[in-house]
Design an enzyme around this catalytic site. Structure first.
Site, PDB file in Angstrom:
ATOM      1  N   ARG A   1       5.164  10.949  -2.558  1.00  0.00           N
ATOM      2  CA  ARG A   1       4.918  10.537  -1.173  1.00  0.00           C
ATOM      3  C   ARG A   1       6.156  10.764  -0.315  1.00  0.00           C
ATOM      4  O   ARG A   1       7.202  10.172  -0.553  1.00  0.00           O
ATOM      5  CB  ARG A   1       4.532   9.063  -1.118  1.00  0.00           C
ATOM      6  CG  ARG A   1       4.389   8.536   0.283  1.00  0.00           C
ATOM      7  CD  ARG A   1       4.322   7.037   0.312  1.00  0.00           C
ATOM      8  NE  ARG A   1       4.224   6.545   1.691  1.00  0.00           N
ATOM      9  CZ  ARG A   1       4.442   5.290   2.047  1.00  0.00           C
ATOM     10  NH1 ARG A   1       4.781   4.400   1.128  1.00  0.00           N
ATOM     11  NH2 ARG A   1       4.343   4.927   3.307  1.00  0.00           N
TER      12      ARG A   1
ATOM     13  N   PRO B   1       0.791  -1.239   0.000  1.00  0.00           N
ATOM     14  CA  PRO B   1       0.000   0.000   0.000  1.00  0.00           C
ATOM     15  C   PRO B   1       0.816   1.279   0.000  1.00  0.00           C
ATOM     16  O   PRO B   1       1.889   1.355   0.586  1.00  0.00           O
ATOM     17  CB  PRO B   1      -0.825  -0.104   1.299  1.00  0.00           C
ATOM     18  CG  PRO B   1      -0.128  -1.109   2.127  1.00  0.00           C
ATOM     19  CD  PRO B   1       0.551  -2.057   1.198  1.00  0.00           C
ATOM     20  N   ASN B   2       0.256   2.259  -0.691  1.00  0.00           N
ATOM     21  CA  ASN B   2       0.780   3.614  -0.798  1.00  0.00           C
ATOM     22  C   ASN B   2       2.007   3.746  -1.707  1.00  0.00           C
ATOM     23  O   ASN B   2       2.440   4.862  -1.999  1.00  0.00           O
ATOM     24  CB  ASN B   2       1.095   4.210   0.581  1.00  0.00           C
ATOM     25  CG  ASN B   2      -0.142   4.271   1.460  1.00  0.00           C
ATOM     26  OD1 ASN B   2      -1.141   4.892   1.091  1.00  0.00           O
ATOM     27  ND2 ASN B   2      -0.096   3.605   2.615  1.00  0.00           N
TER      28      ASN B   2
ATOM     29  N   TYR C   1      11.284   8.695   0.763  1.00  0.00           N
ATOM     30  CA  TYR C   1      11.205   7.720  -0.324  1.00  0.00           C
ATOM     31  C   TYR C   1      11.783   8.228  -1.643  1.00  0.00           C
ATOM     32  O   TYR C   1      11.839   7.498  -2.628  1.00  0.00           O
ATOM     33  CB  TYR C   1       9.751   7.282  -0.514  1.00  0.00           C
ATOM     34  CG  TYR C   1       9.168   6.675   0.734  1.00  0.00           C
ATOM     35  CD1 TYR C   1       8.231   7.373   1.506  1.00  0.00           C
ATOM     36  CD2 TYR C   1       9.578   5.425   1.177  1.00  0.00           C
ATOM     37  CE1 TYR C   1       7.730   6.830   2.675  1.00  0.00           C
ATOM     38  CE2 TYR C   1       9.063   4.876   2.344  1.00  0.00           C
ATOM     39  CZ  TYR C   1       8.148   5.578   3.087  1.00  0.00           C
ATOM     40  OH  TYR C   1       7.648   5.046   4.257  1.00  0.00           O
TER      41      TYR C   1
ATOM     42  N   ALA D   1       3.339  -1.051   4.582  1.00  0.00           N
ATOM     43  CA  ALA D   1       2.823  -1.114   5.960  1.00  0.00           C
ATOM     44  C   ALA D   1       2.382  -2.506   6.364  1.00  0.00           C
ATOM     45  O   ALA D   1       2.409  -2.848   7.564  1.00  0.00           O
ATOM     46  CB  ALA D   1       1.661  -0.144   6.115  1.00  0.00           C
TER      47      ALA D   1
ATOM     48  N   HIS E   1      12.815  -2.844   1.409  1.00  0.00           N
ATOM     49  CA  HIS E   1      12.293  -1.568   1.893  1.00  0.00           C
ATOM     50  C   HIS E   1      13.170  -0.455   1.337  1.00  0.00           C
ATOM     51  O   HIS E   1      14.407  -0.548   1.386  1.00  0.00           O
ATOM     52  CB  HIS E   1      12.295  -1.524   3.416  1.00  0.00           C
ATOM     53  CG  HIS E   1      11.496  -2.628   4.043  1.00  0.00           C
ATOM     54  ND1 HIS E   1      10.118  -2.647   4.069  1.00  0.00           N
ATOM     55  CD2 HIS E   1      11.890  -3.794   4.615  1.00  0.00           C
ATOM     56  CE1 HIS E   1       9.710  -3.747   4.650  1.00  0.00           C
ATOM     57  NE2 HIS E   1      10.756  -4.470   4.977  1.00  0.00           N
TER      58      HIS E   1
ATOM     59  N   ASN F   1       8.012  -5.656  -1.417  1.00  0.00           N
ATOM     60  CA  ASN F   1       7.982  -4.527  -0.492  1.00  0.00           C
ATOM     61  C   ASN F   1       6.556  -4.488   0.043  1.00  0.00           C
ATOM     62  O   ASN F   1       5.690  -3.877  -0.566  1.00  0.00           O
ATOM     63  CB  ASN F   1       8.343  -3.224  -1.179  1.00  0.00           C
ATOM     64  CG  ASN F   1       8.379  -2.070  -0.176  1.00  0.00           C
ATOM     65  OD1 ASN F   1       7.851  -2.180   0.935  1.00  0.00           O
ATOM     66  ND2 ASN F   1       8.983  -0.967  -0.582  1.00  0.00           N
TER      67      ASN F   1
ATOM     68  N   ARG G   1      14.141   3.847  11.760  1.00  0.00           N
ATOM     69  CA  ARG G   1      12.938   4.669  11.872  1.00  0.00           C
ATOM     70  C   ARG G   1      12.271   4.425  13.224  1.00  0.00           C
ATOM     71  O   ARG G   1      12.823   3.765  14.108  1.00  0.00           O
ATOM     72  CB  ARG G   1      12.010   4.369  10.693  1.00  0.00           C
ATOM     73  CG  ARG G   1      12.651   4.719   9.341  1.00  0.00           C
ATOM     74  CD  ARG G   1      11.738   4.488   8.180  1.00  0.00           C
ATOM     75  NE  ARG G   1      10.523   5.307   8.272  1.00  0.00           N
ATOM     76  CZ  ARG G   1       9.523   5.205   7.380  1.00  0.00           C
ATOM     77  NH1 ARG G   1       9.595   4.327   6.385  1.00  0.00           N
ATOM     78  NH2 ARG G   1       8.456   5.965   7.494  1.00  0.00           N
TER      79      ARG G   1
ATOM     80  N   GLU H   1      12.871  -9.581   0.848  1.00  0.00           N
ATOM     81  CA  GLU H   1      12.079  -8.497   1.427  1.00  0.00           C
ATOM     82  C   GLU H   1      12.810  -7.192   1.152  1.00  0.00           C
ATOM     83  O   GLU H   1      14.026  -7.090   1.398  1.00  0.00           O
ATOM     84  CB  GLU H   1      11.936  -8.706   2.935  1.00  0.00           C
ATOM     85  CG  GLU H   1      11.211  -7.627   3.682  1.00  0.00           C
ATOM     86  CD  GLU H   1      11.211  -7.854   5.194  1.00  0.00           C
ATOM     87  OE1 GLU H   1      11.633  -8.940   5.639  1.00  0.00           O
ATOM     88  OE2 GLU H   1      10.782  -6.940   5.918  1.00  0.00           O
TER      89      GLU H   1
HETATM   90  C1  DHK Z   1       7.406   1.530   2.640  1.00  0.00           C
HETATM   91  C2  DHK Z   1       6.287   1.865   3.315  1.00  0.00           C
HETATM   92  O1  DHK Z   1       5.168   2.234   2.689  1.00  0.00           O
HETATM   93  C3  DHK Z   1       6.270   1.924   4.771  1.00  0.00           C
HETATM   94  O2  DHK Z   1       5.010   1.561   5.333  1.00  0.00           O
HETATM   95  C4  DHK Z   1       7.347   1.059   5.359  1.00  0.00           C
HETATM   96  C5  DHK Z   1       8.585   0.959   3.295  1.00  0.00           C
HETATM   97  C6  DHK Z   1       8.667   1.376   4.703  1.00  0.00           C
HETATM   98  C7  DHK Z   1       9.852   1.262   2.512  1.00  0.00           C
HETATM   99  O3  DHK Z   1      10.829   1.789   3.109  1.00  0.00           O
HETATM  100  O4  DHK Z   1       9.850   0.959   1.314  1.00  0.00           O
HETATM  101  O5  DHK Z   1       7.408   1.245   6.679  1.00  0.00           O
END
Ligand code: DHK
Length: 146
Positions: free
Chosen positions: A19, A11-12, A24, A76, A99, A73, A106, A97
């Site tokens: 964002r 998500p997101n 990011y 959340a 990120h 990835n 964090r 995995e």
């Molecule tokens: C991406 C997200 O959307 C967060 O919810 C994670 C992760 C971190 C990333 O670092 O890609 O906590």
């Protein structure tokens, strides 16, 4: 026939580029996909994103039957989803995995990953370039000699 690498995004992440760019960066998800396809040498690769947990689980099930490796990835869902963990437990190949941020640097809520309990490897903190590193590693891990 080489089985595809499934690159799955939670998500997101569809909002990458705008964002929280201080966290990011400004790279869009489409640009990340292009980086993944270049790293795969244009070999078979499924690149998907969803804000829905069930959809990610359905794609993991698809990978169980047809995929060679998973780069995920979970965003959340990393910290909340036993359902994704249970699905990944069924996957017979390498799981990386990923990120973008270093989740361990964090807030504490980002420190406990369910996915890490089943992942072959974890890449965190390399920014969007981490995806290309993960795809290259997945290719190596899928090779018969590895
Ligand atoms: C991406 C997200 O959307 C967060 O919810 C994670 C992760 C971190 C990333 O670092 O890609 O906590």
């Amino acid at each position: 026939m080489t089985k595809p690498i499934y690159v799955l995004n939670g998500p997101n992440l569809n909002r990458l580029g705008t964002r929280e760019p201080h966290l990011y960066g400004s790279t869009t998800l489409a640009e990340v996909e292009a980086m993944c396809r270049e790293a795969a040498g244009h070999g078979p690769l499924e690149f998907r994103q969803s804000n829905r947990e069930y959809e990610l689980i359905d794609w993991i099930h698809e990978a169980i039957d047809a995929g060679g490796a998973i780069v995920i990835n979970p965003a959340a869902f990393t910290f909340t989803s036993m359902a994704i963990l249970d699905a990944l437990k069924m996957f017979p190949g390498p799981i990386i995995e990923l990120h973008i941020t270093n989740i361990h640097r964090r807030e504490p809520i980002y420190h406990r990953s369910y996915v890490s309990l089943v992942a072959t490897a974890v890449i965190a903190g390399l920014g969007p370039r981490g995806y290309a590193v993960a795809v290259a590693a997945a290719i190596d891990l899928m090779a018969p000699s590895s």
